[in-house]
Design an enzyme around this catalytic site. Structure first.
Site, PDB file in Angstrom:
ATOM      1  N   SER A  39       0.834  -1.196   0.000  1.00 44.67           N
ATOM      2  CA  SER A  39       0.000   0.000   0.000  1.00 44.67           C
ATOM      3  C   SER A  39       0.868   1.245   0.000  1.00 44.67           C
ATOM      4  O   SER A  39       1.901   1.300   0.659  1.00 44.67           O
ATOM      5  CB  SER A  39      -0.919   0.028   1.226  1.00 44.67           C
ATOM      6  OG  SER A  39      -1.680   1.220   1.241  1.00 44.67           O
ATOM      7  N   LYS A  77      -4.174  -6.726   3.882  1.00 44.28           N
ATOM      8  CA  LYS A  77      -4.231  -5.641   2.890  1.00 44.28           C
ATOM      9  C   LYS A  77      -5.675  -5.375   2.480  1.00 44.28           C
ATOM     10  O   LYS A  77      -6.083  -4.220   2.284  1.00 44.28           O
ATOM     11  CB  LYS A  77      -3.385  -6.001   1.668  1.00 44.28           C
ATOM     12  CG  LYS A  77      -3.459  -4.980   0.514  1.00 44.28           C
ATOM     13  CD  LYS A  77      -3.140  -3.572   0.972  1.00 44.28           C
ATOM     14  CE  LYS A  77      -2.850  -2.620  -0.172  1.00 44.28           C
ATOM     15  NZ  LYS A  77      -3.715  -2.628  -1.322  1.00 44.28           N
ATOM     16  N   HIS A 109      -7.156  -3.371   5.196  1.00 43.89           N
ATOM     17  CA  HIS A 109      -6.622  -2.011   5.039  1.00 43.89           C
ATOM     18  C   HIS A 109      -7.451  -1.237   4.015  1.00 43.89           C
ATOM     19  O   HIS A 109      -7.848  -0.091   4.243  1.00 43.89           O
ATOM     20  CB  HIS A 109      -5.159  -2.091   4.592  1.00 43.89           C
ATOM     21  CG  HIS A 109      -4.591  -0.814   4.047  1.00 43.89           C
ATOM     22  ND1 HIS A 109      -4.894  -0.330   2.790  1.00 43.89           N
ATOM     23  CD2 HIS A 109      -3.746   0.102   4.598  1.00 43.89           C
ATOM     24  CE1 HIS A 109      -4.272   0.814   2.579  1.00 43.89           C
ATOM     25  NE2 HIS A 109      -3.559   1.088   3.672  1.00 43.89           N
ATOM     26  N   ASN A 110      -7.720  -1.874   2.876  1.00 44.29           N
ATOM     27  CA  ASN A 110      -8.466  -1.183   1.832  1.00 44.29           C
ATOM     28  C   ASN A 110      -9.916  -0.946   2.230  1.00 44.29           C
ATOM     29  O   ASN A 110     -10.504   0.083   1.872  1.00 44.29           O
ATOM     30  CB  ASN A 110      -8.401  -1.976   0.531  1.00 44.29           C
ATOM     31  CG  ASN A 110      -7.054  -1.841  -0.154  1.00 44.29           C
ATOM     32  OD1 ASN A 110      -6.046  -1.550   0.485  1.00 44.29           O
ATOM     33  ND2 ASN A 110      -7.018  -2.067  -1.451  1.00 44.29           N
ATOM     34  N   GLU A 118      -9.848   1.941   4.381  1.00 46.64           N
ATOM     35  CA  GLU A 118      -9.599   3.089   3.494  1.00 46.64           C
ATOM     36  C   GLU A 118     -10.903   3.571   2.862  1.00 46.64           C
ATOM     37  O   GLU A 118     -11.156   4.791   2.791  1.00 46.64           O
ATOM     38  CB  GLU A 118      -8.598   2.675   2.414  1.00 46.64           C
ATOM     39  CG  GLU A 118      -8.298   3.715   1.363  1.00 46.64           C
ATOM     40  CD  GLU A 118      -7.427   3.140   0.260  1.00 46.64           C
ATOM     41  OE1 GLU A 118      -7.747   3.370  -0.928  1.00 46.64           O
ATOM     42  OE2 GLU A 118      -6.438   2.443   0.581  1.00 46.64           O
TER      43      GLU A 118
END
Length: 471
Positions: A131, A185, A188-189, A192
């Site tokens: 990222s 990940k 995380h997204n 986000e």
């Protein structure tokens, strides 16, 4: 170019791949590169690699032969079938103990499968979440590797050297086996998505409810970025409101069409939340907000015929801006709480021992959701590694408690004015649901038993019951 073999090879020379190659070379690594379209490789080598330890290859066999053992092949190709096709092309040229690394946004279940397939061929596999966008790839991203632990000794030092560093600590650590890295990940997204939607709703309420223009919003976000909301996304939002279109003299953001795109990782997070039975409404609402933005023509037509309230917020504008700031921070905490609950349940479901405090540390630099308050999450899990929910940590409990009055007023005011704030509202409902000892699911269970004989439990005696409701 030296005659020695390269330290690593990278396949896939879109912008992220190119920047990672330059990052690797700048840290002292010799890199071989290959791209399915040879012209792209040749252009990259000719234009950006002069005098650097980077060598391009048009033939996959020559590319593999240029690598030192154990060979480390870094795939930076589009997630999905393209990864499988490239593995099929390169794997026959590899030998036992060689390492494949997938740095794309692959779905974690695909990574679980690919780890098994690679293991059956005596190859090692690392699924790596990366990222930071184009800038992060060049200057240092957050890196979330998972897969065969035996590969970590060979790739870990390399990955940590090219990652972002905060307080001399690399934003890279081994996450866990098979798909753990790509799963983290994905979360995380998802977070986000939530962060971006919450910021957009704060902007829209200040714009539509308070009448703040771009220059004033630039000042607001400048101030917010100096406080507890300090983060990459707040920082770039500040910059966006300061950008003027040279052709028209208008704020550029006001000329951008209000239809949002997505690449699927927020959707994957929401789907996985449903699969695991973990509430993640703020992340899901952020995905749905992008979906409803995409039906622009329908919204324009509906705006002409569907009635609703309008108006402006009366009173002290600065005071209400501060209420929005508090609401944004509290909602953000709820969104992160949902993401970490998902990771906790995923660890149980998929057999991963995830270190949540360490994961929060990885996100402090390089990545899109990097923010000042992430060290507070690390501290929360240091205090209690078995913490059930971030909202129960003393620090976050205090922050959200202090924001409650403002948060409720902001959501109520937006509702009265007809300003949509689905992420703010869902975060508040999540908080209220989580703090409720009793919810109306008792009626829901009665309904399910009524029409489908699904049975229910009672609060006054043990057992499972069914009622003939019309008897």
């Amino acid at each position: 170019m030296s005659d020695k073999l390269s330290d690593i090879g990278l396949i896939g020379l879109a912008v992220m791949g190119q920047n990672l190659v330059l990052n690797l070379e700048s840290k002292g690594f010799q890199v071989s590169v290959f791209n399915r379209t040879t012209a792209t490789m040749e252009e990259f080598v000719a234009q950006r690699c002069g005098g650097k330890q980077i060598q391009g290859y048009a033939d996959i066999a020559d590319f593999v032969a240029s690598l030192a053992r154990p060979r480390r092949v870094f795939l930076m190709v589009k997630a999905g079938s393209a990864v499988d096709h490239m593995i099929a092309a390169v794997a026959p040229h590899l030998e036992a103990g060689d390492i494949l690394l997938d740095g794309g946004n692959s779905l974690f279940t695909d990574t679980i499968r690919r780890c098994q397939e690679a293991g059956a061929r005596d190859l090692l596999y690392i699924g790596t979440g990366v990222s930071g966008g184009e800038e992060g790839a060049l200057k240092g991203p957050a890196v979330m590797p998972g897969g065969h632990a035996a590969a970590w000794d060979a790739v870990g030092p390399l990955r940590q050297r090219i990652s972002a560093h905060v307080e001399d600590e690399p934003c890279c650590a081994y996450i866990g086996p098979d798909g753990a890295g790509h799963y983290v990940k994905m979360i995380h997204n998802g977070i986000e998505y939530g962060d971006m939607q919450l910021i957009c709703e704060a902007y829209w309420l200040m714009s539509q409810g308070l009448g703040l223009r771009a220059a004033e919003l630039h000042e607001v976000f400048t101030e917010w970025n100096a406080g507890e909301l300090d983060s990459y996304l707040i920082e770039i939002t500040r910059d966006i409101f300061g950008k003027v279109d040279p052709a028209t003299g208008q704020p550029l953001v006001e000329l951008i069409l209000d239809t949002a795109g997505q690449k699927g990782t927020g959707k994957w997070t929401s789907q996985n939340a449903l699969d695991l039975g973990v509430p993640a409404p703020t992340i899901a609402e952020a995905v749905f907000a992008r979906c409803i933005s995409a039906i622009k023509a329908e919204r324009v037509a509906a705006s002409a015929v569907l009635p609703g309230p309008s108006g402006v917020i009366e009173g002290d504008r600065a005071a209400f801006v501060e209420m929005i700031r508090k609401s944004l921070y509290a909602s953000k905490i709820c969104s992160y709480a949902q993401g970490f609950q998902l990771m906790r349940e995923a660890g149980r479901e998929y057999g991963w021992e995830l270190n949540f405090g360490e994961i929060a540390k990885l996100w402090r630099g390089g990545c899109i959701i990097r923010a000042r308050f992430l060290h507070r999450i690390t501290e929360a899990y240091q205090r209690d590694p078995q913490l059930a929910n971030l909202l129960l940590d003393p620090f976050f409990k205090q922050v959200v408690g202090d924001a409650q009055a403002a948060w409720r007023e902001v959501v109520a005011t937006a509702t009265r004015l007809g300003v949509p704030i689905p992420a703010f509202s869902s975060a508040l409902s999540y908080y209220d649901s989580y703090r409720s000892a009793r919810l109306p699911a008792n009626l829901l269970q009665a309904q399910r038993d009524y029409f489908g004989a699904h049975t229910y439990e009672r609060i006054d005696q043990p057992g499972v019951f069914h009622t003939e409701w019309l008897a």
